[in-house]
Design a protein around this motif. Structure first.
Motif, PDB file in Angstrom:
ATOM      1  N   VAL A 165      -8.187  12.667  72.835  1.00  0.00           N
ATOM      2  CA  VAL A 165      -7.786  12.793  71.431  1.00  0.00           C
ATOM      3  C   VAL A 165      -7.900  14.267  71.071  1.00  0.00           C
ATOM      4  CG1 VAL A 165      -8.287  12.122  69.059  1.00  0.00           C
ATOM      5  CG2 VAL A 165      -8.623  10.481  70.914  1.00  0.00           C
ATOM      6  N   LYS A 166      -6.821  14.838  70.541  1.00  0.00           N
ATOM      7  CA  LYS A 166      -6.820  16.254  70.158  1.00  0.00           C
ATOM      8  C   LYS A 166      -6.528  16.384  68.674  1.00  0.00           C
ATOM      9  CE  LYS A 166      -5.679  18.080  74.621  1.00  0.00           C
ATOM     10  NZ  LYS A 166      -5.600  19.419  75.150  1.00  0.00           N
ATOM     11  N   ILE A 167      -7.103  17.414  68.113  1.00  0.00           N
ATOM     12  CA  ILE A 167      -6.899  17.691  66.692  1.00  0.00           C
ATOM     13  C   ILE A 167      -6.529  19.157  66.545  1.00  0.00           C
ATOM     14  CG2 ILE A 167      -9.340  18.186  66.268  1.00  0.00           C
ATOM     15  CD1 ILE A 167      -8.912  16.704  63.543  1.00  0.00           C
ATOM     16  N   LYS A 168      -5.695  19.450  65.557  1.00  0.00           N
ATOM     17  CA  LYS A 168      -5.274  20.830  65.337  1.00  0.00           C
ATOM     18  C   LYS A 168      -6.265  21.518  64.414  1.00  0.00           C
ATOM     19  CE  LYS A 168      -0.920  21.759  65.210  1.00  0.00           C
ATOM     20  NZ  LYS A 168       0.496  21.939  64.848  1.00  0.00           N
ATOM     21  N   ASP A 169      -6.767  22.684  64.857  1.00  0.00           N
ATOM     22  CA  ASP A 169      -7.713  23.463  64.058  1.00  0.00           C
ATOM     23  C   ASP A 169      -7.267  24.919  64.077  1.00  0.00           C
ATOM     24  OD1 ASP A 169     -10.111  24.008  62.582  1.00  0.00           O
ATOM     25  OD2 ASP A 169     -10.971  24.797  64.445  1.00  0.00           O
ATOM     26  N   GLU A 170      -6.857  25.415  62.910  1.00  0.00           N
ATOM     27  CA  GLU A 170      -6.387  26.794  62.760  1.00  0.00           C
ATOM     28  C   GLU A 170      -5.297  27.137  63.780  1.00  0.00           C
ATOM     29  OE1 GLU A 170      -9.731  29.425  62.828  1.00  0.00           O
ATOM     30  OE2 GLU A 170     -10.716  28.419  61.159  1.00  0.00           O
ATOM     31  N   GLY A 171      -4.416  26.200  64.021  1.00  0.00           N
ATOM     32  CA  GLY A 171      -3.285  26.430  64.919  1.00  0.00           C
ATOM     33  C   GLY A 171      -3.553  26.087  66.371  1.00  0.00           C
ATOM     34  N   ASP A 172      -4.810  25.869  66.760  1.00  0.00           N
ATOM     35  CA  ASP A 172      -5.152  25.529  68.143  1.00  0.00           C
ATOM     36  C   ASP A 172      -5.379  24.030  68.259  1.00  0.00           C
ATOM     37  OD1 ASP A 172      -5.162  28.246  68.864  1.00  0.00           O
ATOM     38  OD2 ASP A 172      -7.275  28.454  68.269  1.00  0.00           O
ATOM     39  N   MET A 173      -5.029  23.473  69.415  1.00  0.00           N
ATOM     40  CA  MET A 173      -5.296  22.069  69.689  1.00  0.00           C
ATOM     41  C   MET A 173      -6.687  21.955  70.327  1.00  0.00           C
ATOM     42  SD  MET A 173      -2.725  20.493  68.509  1.00  0.00           S
ATOM     43  CE  MET A 173      -2.735  18.864  69.179  1.00  0.00           C
ATOM     44  N   ILE A 174      -7.598  21.260  69.660  1.00  0.00           N
ATOM     45  CA  ILE A 174      -8.981  21.104  70.099  1.00  0.00           C
ATOM     46  C   ILE A 174      -9.181  19.664  70.564  1.00  0.00           C
ATOM     47  CG2 ILE A 174     -11.404  21.285  69.392  1.00  0.00           C
ATOM     48  CD1 ILE A 174      -9.868  23.930  69.188  1.00  0.00           C
ATOM     49  N   THR A 175      -9.807  19.497  71.716  1.00  0.00           N
ATOM     50  CA  THR A 175     -10.087  18.155  72.230  1.00  0.00           C
ATOM     51  C   THR A 175     -11.310  17.602  71.515  1.00  0.00           C
ATOM     52  OG1 THR A 175      -9.206  18.729  74.396  1.00  0.00           O
ATOM     53  CG2 THR A 175     -10.631  16.795  74.290  1.00  0.00           C
ATOM     54  N   MET A 176     -11.142  16.389  70.962  1.00  0.00           N
ATOM     55  CA  MET A 176     -12.236  15.707  70.294  1.00  0.00           C
ATOM     56  C   MET A 176     -12.935  14.877  71.369  1.00  0.00           C
ATOM     57  SD  MET A 176     -11.994  13.246  66.938  1.00  0.00           S
ATOM     58  CE  MET A 176     -10.877  14.306  66.087  1.00  0.00           C
ATOM     59  N   SER A 177     -14.180  15.255  71.722  1.00  0.00           N
ATOM     60  CA  SER A 177     -14.824  14.614  72.871  1.00  0.00           C
ATOM     61  C   SER A 177     -16.080  13.828  72.534  1.00  0.00           C
ATOM     62  CB  SER A 177     -15.163  15.660  73.931  1.00  0.00           C
ATOM     63  OG  SER A 177     -16.060  16.613  73.387  1.00  0.00           O
ATOM     64  N   ASP A 178     -16.646  14.021  71.314  1.00  0.00           N
ATOM     65  CA  ASP A 178     -17.880  13.304  70.993  1.00  0.00           C
ATOM     66  C   ASP A 178     -18.004  13.104  69.475  1.00  0.00           C
ATOM     67  OD1 ASP A 178     -18.520  15.831  70.119  1.00  0.00           O
ATOM     68  OD2 ASP A 178     -20.115  16.165  71.576  1.00  0.00           O
ATOM     69  N   GLN A 179     -19.155  12.531  69.073  1.00  0.00           N
ATOM     70  CA  GLN A 179     -19.384  12.211  67.668  1.00  0.00           C
ATOM     71  C   GLN A 179     -19.400  13.456  66.786  1.00  0.00           C
ATOM     72  OE1 GLN A 179     -19.633   8.986  66.476  1.00  0.00           O
ATOM     73  NE2 GLN A 179     -19.563   9.926  64.448  1.00  0.00           N
ATOM     74  N   ASP A 180     -19.937  14.557  67.281  1.00  0.00           N
ATOM     75  CA  ASP A 180     -19.979  15.792  66.492  1.00  0.00           C
ATOM     76  C   ASP A 180     -18.581  16.283  66.135  1.00  0.00           C
ATOM     77  OD1 ASP A 180     -22.736  15.845  66.471  1.00  0.00           O
ATOM     78  OD2 ASP A 180     -22.885  17.171  68.232  1.00  0.00           O
ATOM     79  N   ASP A 181     -17.668  16.232  67.107  1.00  0.00           N
ATOM     80  CA  ASP A 181     -16.286  16.663  66.843  1.00  0.00           C
ATOM     81  C   ASP A 181     -15.627  15.778  65.790  1.00  0.00           C
ATOM     82  OD1 ASP A 181     -16.584  18.629  68.792  1.00  0.00           O
ATOM     83  OD2 ASP A 181     -15.680  17.387  70.375  1.00  0.00           O
ATOM     84  N   LEU A 182     -15.873  14.467  65.908  1.00  0.00           N
ATOM     85  CA  LEU A 182     -15.302  13.531  64.933  1.00  0.00           C
ATOM     86  C   LEU A 182     -15.922  13.757  63.558  1.00  0.00           C
ATOM     87  CD1 LEU A 182     -13.512  11.116  64.238  1.00  0.00           C
ATOM     88  CD2 LEU A 182     -15.381   9.625  64.961  1.00  0.00           C
ATOM     89  N   ASP A 183     -17.232  13.986  63.485  1.00  0.00           N
ATOM     90  CA  ASP A 183     -17.899  14.216  62.202  1.00  0.00           C
ATOM     91  C   ASP A 183     -17.344  15.457  61.495  1.00  0.00           C
ATOM     92  OD1 ASP A 183     -19.462  11.968  62.482  1.00  0.00           O
ATOM     93  OD2 ASP A 183     -21.224  13.059  63.231  1.00  0.00           O
ATOM     94  N   MET A 184     -17.112  16.527  62.266  1.00  0.00           N
ATOM     95  CA  MET A 184     -16.540  17.743  61.660  1.00  0.00           C
ATOM     96  C   MET A 184     -15.142  17.486  61.115  1.00  0.00           C
ATOM     97  SD  MET A 184     -17.852  21.019  63.835  1.00  0.00           S
ATOM     98  CE  MET A 184     -17.455  20.420  65.463  1.00  0.00           C
ATOM     99  N   ALA A 185     -14.336  16.722  61.842  1.00  0.00           N
ATOM    100  CA  ALA A 185     -12.980  16.411  61.384  1.00  0.00           C
ATOM    101  C   ALA A 185     -13.016  15.534  60.128  1.00  0.00           C
ATOM    102  CB  ALA A 185     -12.200  15.719  62.502  1.00  0.00           C
ATOM    103  N   VAL A 186     -13.944  14.566  60.089  1.00  0.00           N
ATOM    104  CA  VAL A 186     -14.083  13.688  58.922  1.00  0.00           C
ATOM    105  C   VAL A 186     -14.529  14.503  57.706  1.00  0.00           C
ATOM    106  CG1 VAL A 186     -15.470  11.815  57.954  1.00  0.00           C
ATOM    107  CG2 VAL A 186     -14.447  11.557  60.209  1.00  0.00           C
ATOM    108  N   GLN A 187     -15.497  15.398  57.885  1.00  0.00           N
ATOM    109  CA  GLN A 187     -15.974  16.223  56.773  1.00  0.00           C
ATOM    110  C   GLN A 187     -14.866  17.130  56.233  1.00  0.00           C
ATOM    111  OE1 GLN A 187     -18.772  15.908  55.095  1.00  0.00           O
ATOM    112  NE2 GLN A 187     -19.282  14.225  56.467  1.00  0.00           N
TER     113      GLN A 187
END
Length: 184
Positions: free
Chosen positions: A139-161
């Motif tokens: 699962v990848k998410i776009k952050d400031e133009g870059d595609m970042i791989t969402m790999s754990d709960q911390d990544d998901l929490d930052m995206a939710v926030q």
């Protein structure tokens, strides 16, 4: 040498003055000396306090429409904070963001609704079920133009926030997030 025209023009201002005069005399009884009399106002103490007091006072501008169409001639000192507080609409309560609509891009694009307290494993399982995926994927998410791989709960929490903060700024009840699925 005065002509009749000069006399007529000279008499006109007195007649005009007499017409608007507040005295109750008729036009014919008003003497020329009374018409030319100048009244002086005696100088002395004025009725106003020191200029410093007036400079420090705050005044409220009144709208003519509120007072029945007639502007008010009275100005009164007001506490500026109290008057501005009474005119502002009550503050709107910040909406509680409890759901996030996730736009998931895979072979096609679909929405997945999740709660703000979702676990990473549950998030991945919802995507797997929605798209019918049987293989592993990232699962990848776009952050400031870059595609970042969402790999754990911390990544998901930052995206939710981040999506909750954006929803609060725009006063929406539902957050929005966009992710891309890459089959491995």
């Amino acid at each position: 040498m005065m002509t009749d025209l000069d006399e007529e023009q000279d008499a006109y201002p007195d007649d005009l003055y007499d017409m608007y005069s507040s005295s109750r005399r008729s036009q014919g009884q008003r003497s020329r000396s009374q018409a030319n009399r100048v009244t002086y106002i005696e100088e002395g103490e004025d009725d106003y306090p020191d200029d410093d007091v007036l400079d420090d006072a705050e005044f409220e501008m009144l709208n003519a429409r509120r007072s029945g169409g007639r502007p008010s001639a009275q100005c009164s000192p007001v506490d500026n904070r109290a008057s501005s507080r009474s005119r502002r609409p009550p503050p709107q309560e910040q909406p509680q963001v409890r759901k996030i609509r996730v736009k998931v891009h895979a072979d096609d694009t679909r929405y997945v609704m999740v709660g703000t307290a979702i676990e990473f494993r549950d998030f991945v399982d919802q995507i797997r079920i929605k798209f019918g995926l049987r293989t592993n994927f990232k699962v990848k998410i776009k952050d400031e133009g870059d595609m970042i791989t969402m790999s754990d709960q911390d990544d998901l929490d930052m995206a939710v926030q981040a999506s909750k903060a954006a929803a609060k700024r725009s006063r929406e009840e539902m957050g929005k997030m966009e992710v891309w699925v890459q089959v491995v």
